[in-house]
Design a protein around this motif. Structure first.
Motif, PDB file in Angstrom:
ATOM      1  N   ILE A  48       0.879  -1.178   0.000  1.00 37.97           N
ATOM      2  CA  ILE A  48       0.000   0.000   0.000  1.00 37.97           C
ATOM      3  C   ILE A  48       0.912   1.223   0.000  1.00 37.97           C
ATOM      4  CG2 ILE A  48      -1.718   1.318   1.293  1.00 37.97           C
ATOM      5  CD1 ILE A  48      -2.989  -1.200   0.494  1.00 37.97           C
ATOM      6  N   ASP A  49       0.822   1.995  -1.099  1.00 36.77           N
ATOM      7  CA  ASP A  49       1.699   3.150  -1.282  1.00 36.77           C
ATOM      8  C   ASP A  49       1.120   4.370  -0.568  1.00 36.77           C
ATOM      9  OD1 ASP A  49       3.809   4.586  -2.256  1.00 36.77           O
ATOM     10  OD2 ASP A  49       3.267   4.411  -4.375  1.00 36.77           O
ATOM     11  N   ASP A  50       1.966   5.316  -0.242  1.00 35.47           N
ATOM     12  CA  ASP A  50       1.546   6.594   0.346  1.00 35.47           C
ATOM     13  C   ASP A  50       0.628   6.387   1.549  1.00 35.47           C
ATOM     14  OD1 ASP A  50       2.875   7.508  -1.876  1.00 35.47           O
ATOM     15  OD2 ASP A  50       1.060   7.872  -3.036  1.00 35.47           O
ATOM     16  N   PHE A  51       0.939   5.377   2.360  1.00 32.26           N
ATOM     17  CA  PHE A  51       0.057   5.057   3.471  1.00 32.26           C
ATOM     18  C   PHE A  51       0.002   6.231   4.445  1.00 32.26           C
ATOM     19  CE2 PHE A  51      -1.107   3.258   7.580  1.00 32.26           C
ATOM     20  CZ  PHE A  51      -2.281   2.626   7.222  1.00 32.26           C
TER      21      PHE A  51
ATOM     22  N   ILE B 236       4.979   3.982   4.293  1.00 36.59           N
ATOM     23  CA  ILE B 236       4.553   5.188   5.014  1.00 36.59           C
ATOM     24  C   ILE B 236       4.899   6.397   4.164  1.00 36.59           C
ATOM     25  CG2 ILE B 236       4.854   6.575   7.100  1.00 36.59           C
ATOM     26  CD1 ILE B 236       5.616   4.064   8.570  1.00 36.59           C
ATOM     27  N   ASP B 237       3.910   7.230   3.930  1.00 39.48           N
ATOM     28  CA  ASP B 237       4.109   8.352   3.021  1.00 39.48           C
ATOM     29  C   ASP B 237       5.227   9.267   3.495  1.00 39.48           C
ATOM     30  OD1 ASP B 237       3.017   9.721   0.611  1.00 39.48           O
ATOM     31  OD2 ASP B 237       2.977  11.376   2.053  1.00 39.48           O
ATOM     32  N   LYS B 238       5.952   9.795   2.492  1.00 42.24           N
ATOM     33  CA  LYS B 238       7.128  10.606   2.836  1.00 42.24           C
ATOM     34  C   LYS B 238       6.773  11.866   3.619  1.00 42.24           C
ATOM     35  CE  LYS B 238       7.462  12.212  -1.970  1.00 42.24           C
ATOM     36  NZ  LYS B 238       6.537  11.186  -2.498  1.00 42.24           N
TER      37      LYS B 238
ATOM     38  N   ALA C  34       9.655   2.993   5.022  1.00 43.96           N
ATOM     39  CA  ALA C  34       9.558   4.440   5.221  1.00 43.96           C
ATOM     40  C   ALA C  34      10.021   5.101   3.935  1.00 43.96           C
ATOM     41  CB  ALA C  34      10.425   4.862   6.394  1.00 43.96           C
ATOM     42  N   GLU C  35       9.135   5.917   3.351  1.00 41.21           N
ATOM     43  CA  GLU C  35       9.482   6.651   2.124  1.00 41.21           C
ATOM     44  C   GLU C  35      10.105   7.987   2.504  1.00 41.21           C
ATOM     45  OE1 GLU C  35       5.795   7.520   0.159  1.00 41.21           O
ATOM     46  OE2 GLU C  35       5.949   5.770  -1.131  1.00 41.21           O
ATOM     47  N   GLY C  36      10.930   8.509   1.616  1.00 40.22           N
ATOM     48  CA  GLY C  36      11.404   9.886   1.805  1.00 40.22           C
ATOM     49  C   GLY C  36      12.422  10.048   2.924  1.00 40.22           C
TER      50      GLY C  36
HETATM   51 MG    MG Z   1       4.720   6.766  -2.255  1.00 44.70          MG
END
Ligand code: MG
Ligand code: C2E
Ligand code: MG
Length: 643
Positions: free
Chosen positions: A527-530, A550-552, A585-587
């Motif tokens: 699941i992207d941009d959670f 997890i969204d950035k 963890a993104e970003g």
């Molecule tokens: Mg994303």
């Protein structure tokens, strides 16, 4: 059995008779609107006399035959001079009940003659049939016919005529007029609301524009669209939706008609044609006499108030608001097409900014729309012209320092627009459906590349591909994924699809079914941009997903750490763990973030600190370096993260 009343019975045909002799006018009336038996007995003698004067024939005067039993009714109006006739026609048009036929005496001294009145009447009403009656043979019928077209609506009757001639002529012309009106009604009016349709509205606009041009006037065009009309249709059904549209049409008509009162215009014209339904829940109003944007705004405001009143549909009280775009002539467009387009753009701007309001057109809107159209046409050819490519961003296991996967990120190099970021063109591709072919191209290219790297023994982990909700909603999506895997030879376990929360929330049953089938193929799901959508952990546990990204925006905060975000990230990580999901963890942009994530035992990370998105060549070199360092310990690799 009695059939339902048709309009032959309901509405009399309107006839204007014009003669300077009152007795002749009475005779016309008697012929076209015969009185009841009792009345006619009483008036018989005097009528005999009148008929004899009006319709003398060679030989003895005789009684007119009784009117044939027909259900056609006439409503006769009389005028005793040419000037009065012209005025009567003008008023009939203004009141919305024009005449079908005019019988016009040629000579009415000392006033103007019938030929003059005929020309004036024709200028106002192109549908009425005009019969010019004359006892003299000096009328040049050819010249008059040419001067007062069309030929099939202009007739001569030589006096004296037989009474039946007048009645039959009125009948034939009245029925013809009605048939023409009905055809025009079908061709030019919306059958649901009775408002003019798009075709008629365009004609009307063109006429108003010509007039405004000639007299240097200003006018305004209002484009009206109901907010959330679809919701009414979907929840209460189409009958309720139709009823709502009828109510809106009535309110629109009434408000536009009343607008004359407060912008102080000459209200002699018929205003009914100044509104239209363009289709669906879109309406228009034309304000040909508006003096300034301020006045147009006043009317738009009244319209919003009128249309936003609640409506009772069956047992349900509903409220819909309109969004209105306003374009002004001459400043916002010189012709009907550009005014319509600009009012439409302004309406969209109103809808986006705040539904239930009005917005004036502004040139920037057009520039934005033109730019979108250009981008769309260029995007259409982007695949064929080889303008799309993929960048690859590695994702790392934060404990072992190994690459866990590589995310494929789409890039568009347009020769005209330069490098266009995905967030600028993907929404457009989704809105136009182009995302289907683009998305398939991405999936194939990414799987193909990953298969080659794996075949080269490079430590790729999985390849992650972003999936648009539009692709996901396709019936054949799972089959497409299976086919691409088969075609490229990539093992299903090496593919991860990134789907968004909003996509899962949109149609939970469908999302559940598709995610299950994808899992059956053996594909991993993330699941992207959670955190940016609305899904709850509780809901997610029903879906067979493997990972949360997890969204950035939670991980990266410009201007320093936020205690609140840190707490959220920590909570997400621990809750995901209890559900058996791994977390990315993104970003990740700096060391403090990396340390924090490691302290929280966040399993995976992705971000500029660890690696930016790389071209395929750069990614390959990166993977080779990782491969060559394969002998290193976890601790060594971990310490190299971000260096
Ligand atoms: Mg994303
Ligand atoms: P995403 O899937 O969340 O992709 C991550 C985005 O974050 C990428 O932006 C990436 O370059 C950027 N990013 C990576 N590390 C960092 C960091 O440390 N800080 C910050 N601020 N950003 C970082 P990009 O490539 O511009 O893509 C943006 C979005 O466009 C993607 O977000 C994804 O939603 C969409 N997208 C990209 N490629 C595709 C595609 O092939 N198909 C679809 N449907 N969407 C795509
Ligand atoms: Mg992504």
């Amino acid at each position: 059995m009695r059939h339902p009343l048709n309009d032959t019975e309901l509405h009399p045909i309107r006839v204007l008779v014009v003669d300077d002799e009152p007795a002749i006018l009475d005779a016309y009336r008697e012929l076209l609107c015969p009185a009841t038996n009792a009345e006619s007995e009483a008036r018989k003698d005097s009528l005999e006399d009148l008929r004899a004067r009006l319709f003398p024939r060679a030989g003895a005067p005789r009684a007119a035959p009784p009117a044939p039993p027909t259900r056609t009714r006439f409503r006769v109006e009389a005028a005793s001079s040419a000037e009065a006739a012209v005025e009567a026609v003008r008023q009939a048009i203004a009141s919305g009940a024009p005449f079908a036929v005019v019988f016009l005496d040629m000579r009415m001294p000392p006033g103007r003659d019938g030929a003059w009145a005929a020309a004036e009447i024709r200028a106002m009403d192109e549908n009425v049939s005009i019969c010019l009656c004359s006892a003299y043979s000096d009328v040049d019928t050819e010249e008059l016919s040419a001067r007062i077209p069309p030929e099939d609506k202009f007739f001569f009757l030589a006096k004296p005529f037989h009474p039946q001639e007048v009645r039959q002529m009125a009948l034939a012309l009245g029925h013809k007029w009605r048939a023409e009106q009905r055809i025009a009604q079908l061709a030019y009016y919306d059958s649901l609301t009775g408002l003019p349709n798009r075709a008629q509205f365009r004609d009307r606009m063109r006429a108003c524009l010509e007039n405004a041009q000639r007299h240097g006037k200003t006018m305004a065009l209002l484009y009206i669209d109901l907010d959330n009309f679809k919701r009414i249709n979907d929840t209460l059904g189409h009958t309720a939706g139709d009823e709502l549209l009828r109510v809106v049409a009535d309110r629109l008509r009434a408000t536009v008609r009343k607008s004359d009162d407060f912008i102080h215009v000459n209200a002699s014209r018929q205003r009914g044609n100044d509104c239209a339904r363009l289709g669906g829940d879109e309406f228009m109003a034309l304000l040909p006499e508006v003096m300034s944007p301020g006045e147009a705004g006043l009317i738009a405001d009244r319209l919003i108030k009128a249309l936003s009143q609640s409506v009772l549909l069956g047992e349900t009280e509903c409220t819909v608001t309109p969004s209105i775009g306003v374009a002004m002539y001459p400043q916002d467009g010189q012709d009907a097409e550009s005014l319509l387009r600009h009012a439409d753009l302004a309406m969209y701007a109103a809808k986006r900014a705040a539904p239930g309001t009005f917005v004036f057109y502004d040139e920037k809107m057009n520039a934005g729309a033109v730019a979108q159209l250009e981008m769309e046409s260029r995007l259409r050819n982007a695949i064929a012209n080889n303008e799309l490519s993929l960048h690859y961003q590695p994702q790392f296991d934060l404990h072992t320092g190994r690459i866990s996967s590589v995310e494929a990120l789409l890039r568009w190099h347009s020769p005209e627009l330069g490098l266009v970021p995905p967030l600028s063109f993907i929404p457009l591709a989704e809105a136009t459906g182009l995302i289907l072919s683009i998305g398939e191209w991405v999936l194939r290219a990414a799987c193909h590349q990953a298969q080659r790297w794996l075949a080269d023994g490079l430590p790729l982990g999985r390849i992650a591909v972003n999936v648009s909700p539009v692709q996901f909603a396709q019936k054949e999506f799972v089959e497409l994924v299976a086919a691409v895997l088969a075609d490229t030879g990539l093992p299903a376990s090496s593919l991860e699809l990134e789907i968004t929360e909003s996509l899962v929330m949109k149609d939970e049953a469908w999302a559940y079914q598709v995610t299950r089938r994808l899992k059956t193929l053996g594909v991993a799901l993330a699941i992207d941009d959670f955190g940016t959508g609305y899904s709850s952990f509780g809901r997610l546990k029903d879906y067979p997903v493997d990972r949360l990204k997890i969204d950035k925006s939670f991980v990266t905060r410009p201007g320093g750490d936020s205690a609140e975000d840190s707490a959220i990230v920590a909570a997400m990580i621990s809750m995901a763990k209890t559900m058996g999901l791994s977390v990315v963890a993104e970003g990740v942009e700096d060391f403090s973030q990396l340390l924090f994530l490691q302290e929280q035992h966040c399993e995976l990370g992705q971000g500029f600190l660890l690696s930016s998105p790389l071209t395929s060549g750069e990614a390959e070199q990166f993977l080779r370096r990782m491969h060559d360092a394969d002998g290193a310990t976890d601790a060594e690799r971990r310490s190299r993260l971000g260096s």
